[in-house]
Scaffold this motif. Structure first.
Motif: not given
Ligand code: ADP
Length: 623
Positions: A264-271, A232-236
């Protein structure tokens, strides 16, 4: 009331594992803490999951955490959690037997004479038993969430453990390590801190240790890890080291992963997904098509289950990682999971991620891709048959040896092959065979070699099956060099001449005589366009199953429709010429049968009557 202490014997395999762990992991002994903290974290995950249905399990103690306790005087280090805990039966089952089939197979292999090394053992996640690398006595106090009383398990790592009821325990598990004399360093604050931060930083629950004053642990405590789910942490903000440590936590692999992809995918699907490709296959990998582990499903940070089967196709079963969905319901069950449409989308999105990652490796880090291919190439090939939609993409990732390879390890992509095709060549030529040498030296290749046409050598077992699903690549048909007629005219004149000029009459005579002699054993006899060096070879019709495949299936007890092969002969060869002109009937028969038998042997087949073959060879040599 006097508590009753019962004694139990460890299952024989546990003793074996204990022995191996203690002796072979000594130089790696730091890992025990990672294993125990990892177990504690799993226990917290499990409780949080069970509490979704039964919130009372967490009543009065909502914050899940893992605590290290140090007692310098007693020489003990304790790893405590307030997770799910274990019932009496679970204690006996989990810490007294070896449930995992992988470990069993591993032990079978070892007893077959293989030398144990730390790496091999590490692949099985020795887990709890690693406590005995540093402790000469281990006590486990545990109370199962929802139960009134708890249990105390104790062992010195010999053949036995004891079990007794224990009162007054709080929920969860305490693993108390009585450290060996030479393992006292694990009571040092700097040592513990280093281990926790390098190995357990990504653990999603706080891991605390006492604050030391004047070299002694005080009552004050501090949290030493970040306590946030790594994915859940930002990649950077995540270092490579942290990614690697998380992989080891997930997979129980000692070795670093080869590559990973974090999205991290946001939109139609969030995962959010974090997927790893390991650098090598676990020892029991190839047996385990059905038993798939290593892809964990979380819903909104709550661990739900191991769901590799639902989330990735079988041909990507080497992938390890986590998927955290914001859309699935928290109470999702395995059955429900199977029937949700969301899952189909998730599955194809994850498949795409993995294929993207492999593409990237193949084009940017060929050495790593080679490592990947050696470990999992055979598994990826299954995708050609199983994943119609991604067939072209998977085909681009395939690697094959060819007639240009110096050995079976030198492999090329289909793109490389296509780029090297000769002018006039309109097909991708390949040969399937049972092993590298049989492929490389096959007489079927002669005419193509003579014309300097490259042929892919498919010498692994899965190839025959896989290639049946791959009819073309980049618009070019794939052609088996040992099937059907070869149209060589388009490929130009041979660079090397055949042995000598063939005489039409000799050829016709040889064909006629062989047909008489061999009868039903061959479907047809004809003059070959494939051969330049060898006297004869076997070929099949387009639709036939390769001969080595037929043998394999027969050996495995399958019914295989009889399809006798076609015998092709090379009239330029002295043996064929002698056969055609031989007047003595006995000698003619010897020569004729030898033409068939040589073709069978060259293709890797076994003769019905090897002794008769040898007698014939001897008669011919003796003249
Ligand atoms: P693994 O964790 O790979 O299954 P281990 O030998 O580490 O193997 O542990 C065996 C089992 O014991 C675990 O699967 C789990 O069910 C149980 N176990 C170990 N540690 C704990 C703990 N702290 N709390 C609850 N159960 C535990």
């Amino acid at each position: 009331m006097t508590a009753t202490v019962e004694s139990f014997k460890f299952e024989a395999e546990v003793q074996q594992v204990l022995h191996l762990v203690i002796h072979s992991l000594y130089s790696n002994r730091d890992i025990f803490l990672r294993e125990l903290v990892s177990n504690a974290s799993d226990a917290c995950d499990k409780l949080r999951f069970e509490a979704l249905e039964r919130p009372e399990l967490m009543a009065g103690d909502q914050e899940l955490h893992i605590d290290l306790h140090v007692d310098t005087e007693a020489g003990t280090l304790t790893v405590a959690d307030n997770g799910i805990g274990m019932s009496r039966a679970e204690l006996i089952e989990n810490l007294g037997t070896i449930a995992r089939s992988g470990t069993r197979r591993f032990l079978e292999q070892l007893s077959a004479g293989q030398k144990a090394d730390a790496n091999l053992i590490g692949q099985f996640g020795v887990g709890f038993y690693s406590a005995f690398i540093v402790a000469d006595r281990v006590v486990v106090e545990t109370r199962r969430a929802g139960e009134e009383s708890g249990w105390r398990w104790a062992s010195d790592g010999g053949g036995e453990f004891t079990l007794e009821p224990a009162e007054g325990l709080s929920r969860g598990t305490r693993v108390i390590l009585h450290l060996k004399e030479d393992a006292r360093e694990y009571l040092q604050p700097w040592k513990l801190r280093t281990l926790v931060t390098t190995w357990s930083d990504h653990i999603a629950f706080p891991v605390s240790m006492p604050v030391f004053k004047d070299g002694k642990p005080g009552t004050e405590r501090e949290t030493v890890n970040q306590a946030k789910a790594l994915w859940m942490r930002p990649k950077s903000e995540i270092s490579e080291e942290e990614y690697r440590a998380f992989y080891k936590h997930l997979s129980h692999d000692f070795q670093d992963p080869l590559a990973w992809t974090h999205n991290k995918v946001e939109g139609n699907q969030n995962f959010t997904s974090l997927l790893y490709v390991p650098a090598r296959a676990p020892l029991d990998f190839q047996f385990n098509r059905d038993e798939r582990k290593g892809l964990k499903l979380y819903v909104k940070r709550v661990f739900i289950m191991d769901a590799a089967e639902q989330m990735l196709p079988a041909y990507l079963r080497f992938v390890r990682g986590v998927v955290d969905s914001d859309d699935l319901p928290l109470n999702v069950s395995r059955e429900l999971l199977q029937s949700t449409r969301q899952l189909d989308k998730l599955r194809s999105a994850l498949t795409r991620r993995v294929l993207d990652l492999l593409d990237r490796l193949a084009s940017e880090e060929p050495d790593k891709y080679r490592t990947f291919w050696n470990a999992f190439g055979a598994v990826l090939k299954e995708g050609i048959a199983e994943d119609h939609g991604n067939r072209e993409r998977i085909a681009r990732l395939l690697r094959f040896a060819s007639t240009r390879s110096n050995g079976p390890e030198e492999r090329f992509s289909l793109d490389e092959y296509v780029a090297r095709m000769k002018p006039g060549q309109d097909a991708i030529y390949y040969l399937t065979a049972d092993g590298w040498n049989a492929a490389r030296n096959s007489p079927q290749l002669e005419a193509l070699k003579a014309r300097e046409v490259e042929v892919l050598l498919l010498h692994e077992r899965i190839d025959e099956w896989m290639i049946g699903y791959l009819h073309e690549y980049a618009g070019k048909p794939l052609r088996h060099v040992a099937k059907g007629e070869l149209d060589l005219d388009r490929l130009g004149e041979p660079v090397a001449r055949p042995d000598s000029g063939a005489d039409r009459e000799i050829a016709d005579e040889a064909v006629r005589r062989l047909k008489d002699l061999l009868g039903e054993r061959v479907r047809e006899v004809r003059v070959s366009s494939r051969l330049t060096q060898s006297p004869s070879c076997l070929v099949l019709e387009e639709a036939d199953m390769a001969l080595h495949m037929q043998r394999l299936l027969k050996a495995a007890g399958h019914e295989v429709p009889a399809s006798p092969p076609v015998l092709e002969i090379n009239p330029g060869h002295l043996l064929v010429q002698r056969f055609a002109s031989e007047t003595d009937p006995a000698r003619r028969e010897d020569l004729g049968l030898l033409l068939l038998e040589e073709a069978i042997l060259a293709e890797g087949g076994a003769l019905d009557d090897p002794a008769a073959f040898l007698a014939r060879v001897n008669r011919v040599i003796a003249g």
